[in-house]
Design a protein around this motif. Structure first.
Motif, short mmCIF file in Angstrom:
data_model
loop_
_atom_site.label_atom_id
_atom_site.label_comp_id
_atom_site.label_asym_id
_atom_site.label_seq_id
_atom_site.Cartn_x
_atom_site.Cartn_y
_atom_site.Cartn_z
N TRP A 43 0.86 -1.18 0.00
CA TRP A 43 0.00 0.00 0.00
C TRP A 43 0.90 1.23 0.00
N ARG A 44 1.12 1.79 -1.16
CA ARG A 44 2.05 2.91 -1.32
C ARG A 44 1.30 4.19 -1.66
N TYR A 45 1.79 5.27 -1.08
CA TYR A 45 1.27 6.60 -1.38
C TYR A 45 1.55 6.91 -2.85
N PRO A 46 0.63 7.56 -3.58
CA PRO A 46 -0.61 8.21 -3.14
C PRO A 46 -1.86 7.37 -3.40
N SER A 47 -1.71 6.05 -3.53
CA SER A 47 -2.86 5.20 -3.82
C SER A 47 -3.85 5.22 -2.66
N VAL A 48 -5.14 5.33 -3.00
CA VAL A 48 -6.19 5.39 -1.98
C VAL A 48 -6.47 4.00 -1.42
N ILE A 49 -6.33 2.98 -2.26
CA ILE A 49 -6.57 1.60 -1.82
C ILE A 49 -5.29 0.81 -1.98
N PRO A 50 -5.12 -0.26 -1.20
CA PRO A 50 -3.89 -1.07 -1.31
C PRO A 50 -3.71 -1.66 -2.70
N GLN A 51 -2.45 -1.77 -3.10
CA GLN A 51 -2.15 -2.37 -4.39
C GLN A 51 -2.21 -3.90 -4.35
N LYS A 52 -2.02 -4.46 -3.14
CA LYS A 52 -2.01 -5.92 -3.06
C LYS A 52 -2.48 -6.37 -1.68
N PHE A 53 -3.46 -7.27 -1.69
CA PHE A 53 -3.93 -7.89 -0.45
C PHE A 53 -3.32 -9.27 -0.30
N GLY A 54 -3.28 -9.75 0.93
CA GLY A 54 -2.75 -11.09 1.17
C GLY A 54 -2.59 -11.38 2.65
N LEU A 55 -2.14 -12.58 2.95
CA LEU A 55 -1.98 -13.03 4.34
C LEU A 55 -0.52 -13.20 4.73
N ARG A 56 0.38 -12.59 3.95
CA ARG A 56 1.81 -12.79 4.21
C ARG A 56 2.19 -12.29 5.61
N PHE A 57 1.66 -11.15 6.01
CA PHE A 57 2.04 -10.60 7.31
C PHE A 57 1.36 -11.32 8.47
N TRP A 58 0.22 -11.96 8.20
CA TRP A 58 -0.37 -12.83 9.22
C TRP A 58 0.57 -14.00 9.48
N ASP A 59 1.09 -14.59 8.42
CA ASP A 59 1.99 -15.72 8.57
C ASP A 59 3.26 -15.29 9.31
N GLN A 60 3.79 -14.12 8.97
CA GLN A 60 5.01 -13.65 9.61
C GLN A 60 4.77 -13.31 11.08
N THR A 61 3.63 -12.69 11.36
CA THR A 61 3.33 -12.32 12.75
C THR A 61 3.10 -13.55 13.62
N LEU A 62 2.30 -14.49 13.11
CA LEU A 62 1.98 -15.68 13.90
C LEU A 62 3.14 -16.66 14.01
N SER A 63 4.16 -16.47 13.20
CA SER A 63 5.34 -17.33 13.29
C SER A 63 6.36 -16.80 14.29
N ARG A 64 6.12 -15.63 14.84
CA ARG A 64 7.03 -15.04 15.83
C ARG A 64 6.78 -15.66 17.20
N ALA A 65 7.84 -16.10 17.84
CA ALA A 65 7.72 -16.72 19.16
C ALA A 65 7.25 -15.71 20.21
N ASP A 66 7.66 -14.44 20.08
CA ASP A 66 7.28 -13.45 21.09
C ASP A 66 5.78 -13.16 21.07
N VAL A 67 5.13 -13.33 19.92
CA VAL A 67 3.69 -13.12 19.85
C VAL A 67 2.96 -14.19 20.65
N TRP A 68 3.34 -15.45 20.47
CA TRP A 68 2.67 -16.53 21.20
C TRP A 68 2.99 -16.48 22.68
N GLU A 69 4.21 -16.06 23.02
CA GLU A 69 4.56 -15.92 24.42
C GLU A 69 3.73 -14.81 25.07
#
Length: 275
Positions: A43-69
């Protein structure tokens, strides 16, 4: 006169509708932005809507040990604080609702003290005491500081619930030979139970989201989910990590409210406050 009243009523209806729409916008727009960021990959400026949707950051966030801790610590803290608060406060609430003793009103109002002053200043004062007791950066230090914040919920709401119980039913049960424990279990608790459950539920949810005490007393060893989210934001970690954690933090509250809606009727909840 009738026409004038109807006109005034209609004007207030439109004003109420306008305020309701404004309130929805104020609440919904930030939530929509957070949800959008949580599922956005580009999602880059000046676009009003994101250029690409996906679950990549969900996977990265949930794979972090500190999140589950942090999630485990938050759930453990919330369960411990709620259980201790119920164990301490519910008998006290029953006493305030049913007994007369010297200083009753003063003690009852004293539970507002923690909410009558700027919270952070009170926490700093408590932290100075905890430092002398070696409770800083410990699990039980955070439990104690969060327990202070639950007192009003777990005292005031159950007191109203116990006061709303129909005394005539209790007296009738005693007249036919029921003992005090049987009366409490069969008459008092079923009537007060829904409102008490609401207090317990609110205590759990508010403890889960409590931030200031957990950060001031627990850091750096004890990191709850809200504290971890703040660390992500302050350290300028990828914005999607914070958005994903925000959605994750929202889920327990949503589930709790749905569960409360099924278990607690609005009439039962209002009855507790109507005493």
């Amino acid at each position: 006169m009738i026409r004038s009243y109807s006109s005034t009523s209609g004007r207030f209806d439109w004003m109420g509708l306008a305020f309701a729409i404004l309130l929805v916008i104020v609440i919904a727009v930030p939530l929509l932005v957070v949800f959008t960021w949580a599922f956005t990959e580009v999602w880059r400026y000046p676009s009003v809507i994101p250029q690409k949707f996906g679950l990549r950051f969900w996977d990265q966030t949930l794979s972090r040990a500190d999140v589950w801790e942090a999630l485990f610590i938050s759930l453990r803290l919330s369960a411990t604080v709620t259980a201790l608060s119920a164990l301490i406060c519910l008998p006290a609430a029953y006493a305030f609702a049913r007994m007369k003793f010297p200083g009753r009103d003063l003690f009852f109002l004293s539970f507002l003290a923690s909410h009558a002053f700027p919270k952070f200043g009170l926490l700093v004062a408590i932290a100075a005491i905890f430092l002398q007791l070696n409770l800083i950066a410990t699990f039980w230090g955070v439990v104690l500081i969060q327990l202070v914040g639950t007192l009003m919920l777990m005292i005031w709401i159950p007191v109203a619930a116990f006061q709303a119980v129909d005394r005539r039913m209790e007296e009738a049960a005693r007249d036919v030979g029921a003992g005090p424990l049987r009366v409490f279990w069969s008459i008092t608790l079923p009537q007060a139970g829904p409102t008490i459950f609401a207090a317990v539920l609110l205590t759990f949810v508010s403890t889960f989201y409590e931030t200031e005490g957990a950060w001031l007393i627990g850091a750096p060893q004890i990191r709850t989910m809200p504290v971890l989210m703040i660390n992500f934001i302050n350290n300028q970690v990828v914005v999607q990590y914070g958005a994903v954690l925000s959605v994750i933090l929202w889920v327990p509250s949503f589930i709790a409210l749905i569960f409360a809606r099924r278990v607690i009727g609005t009439g039962s909840f209002a009855k507790g406050f109507g005493a």
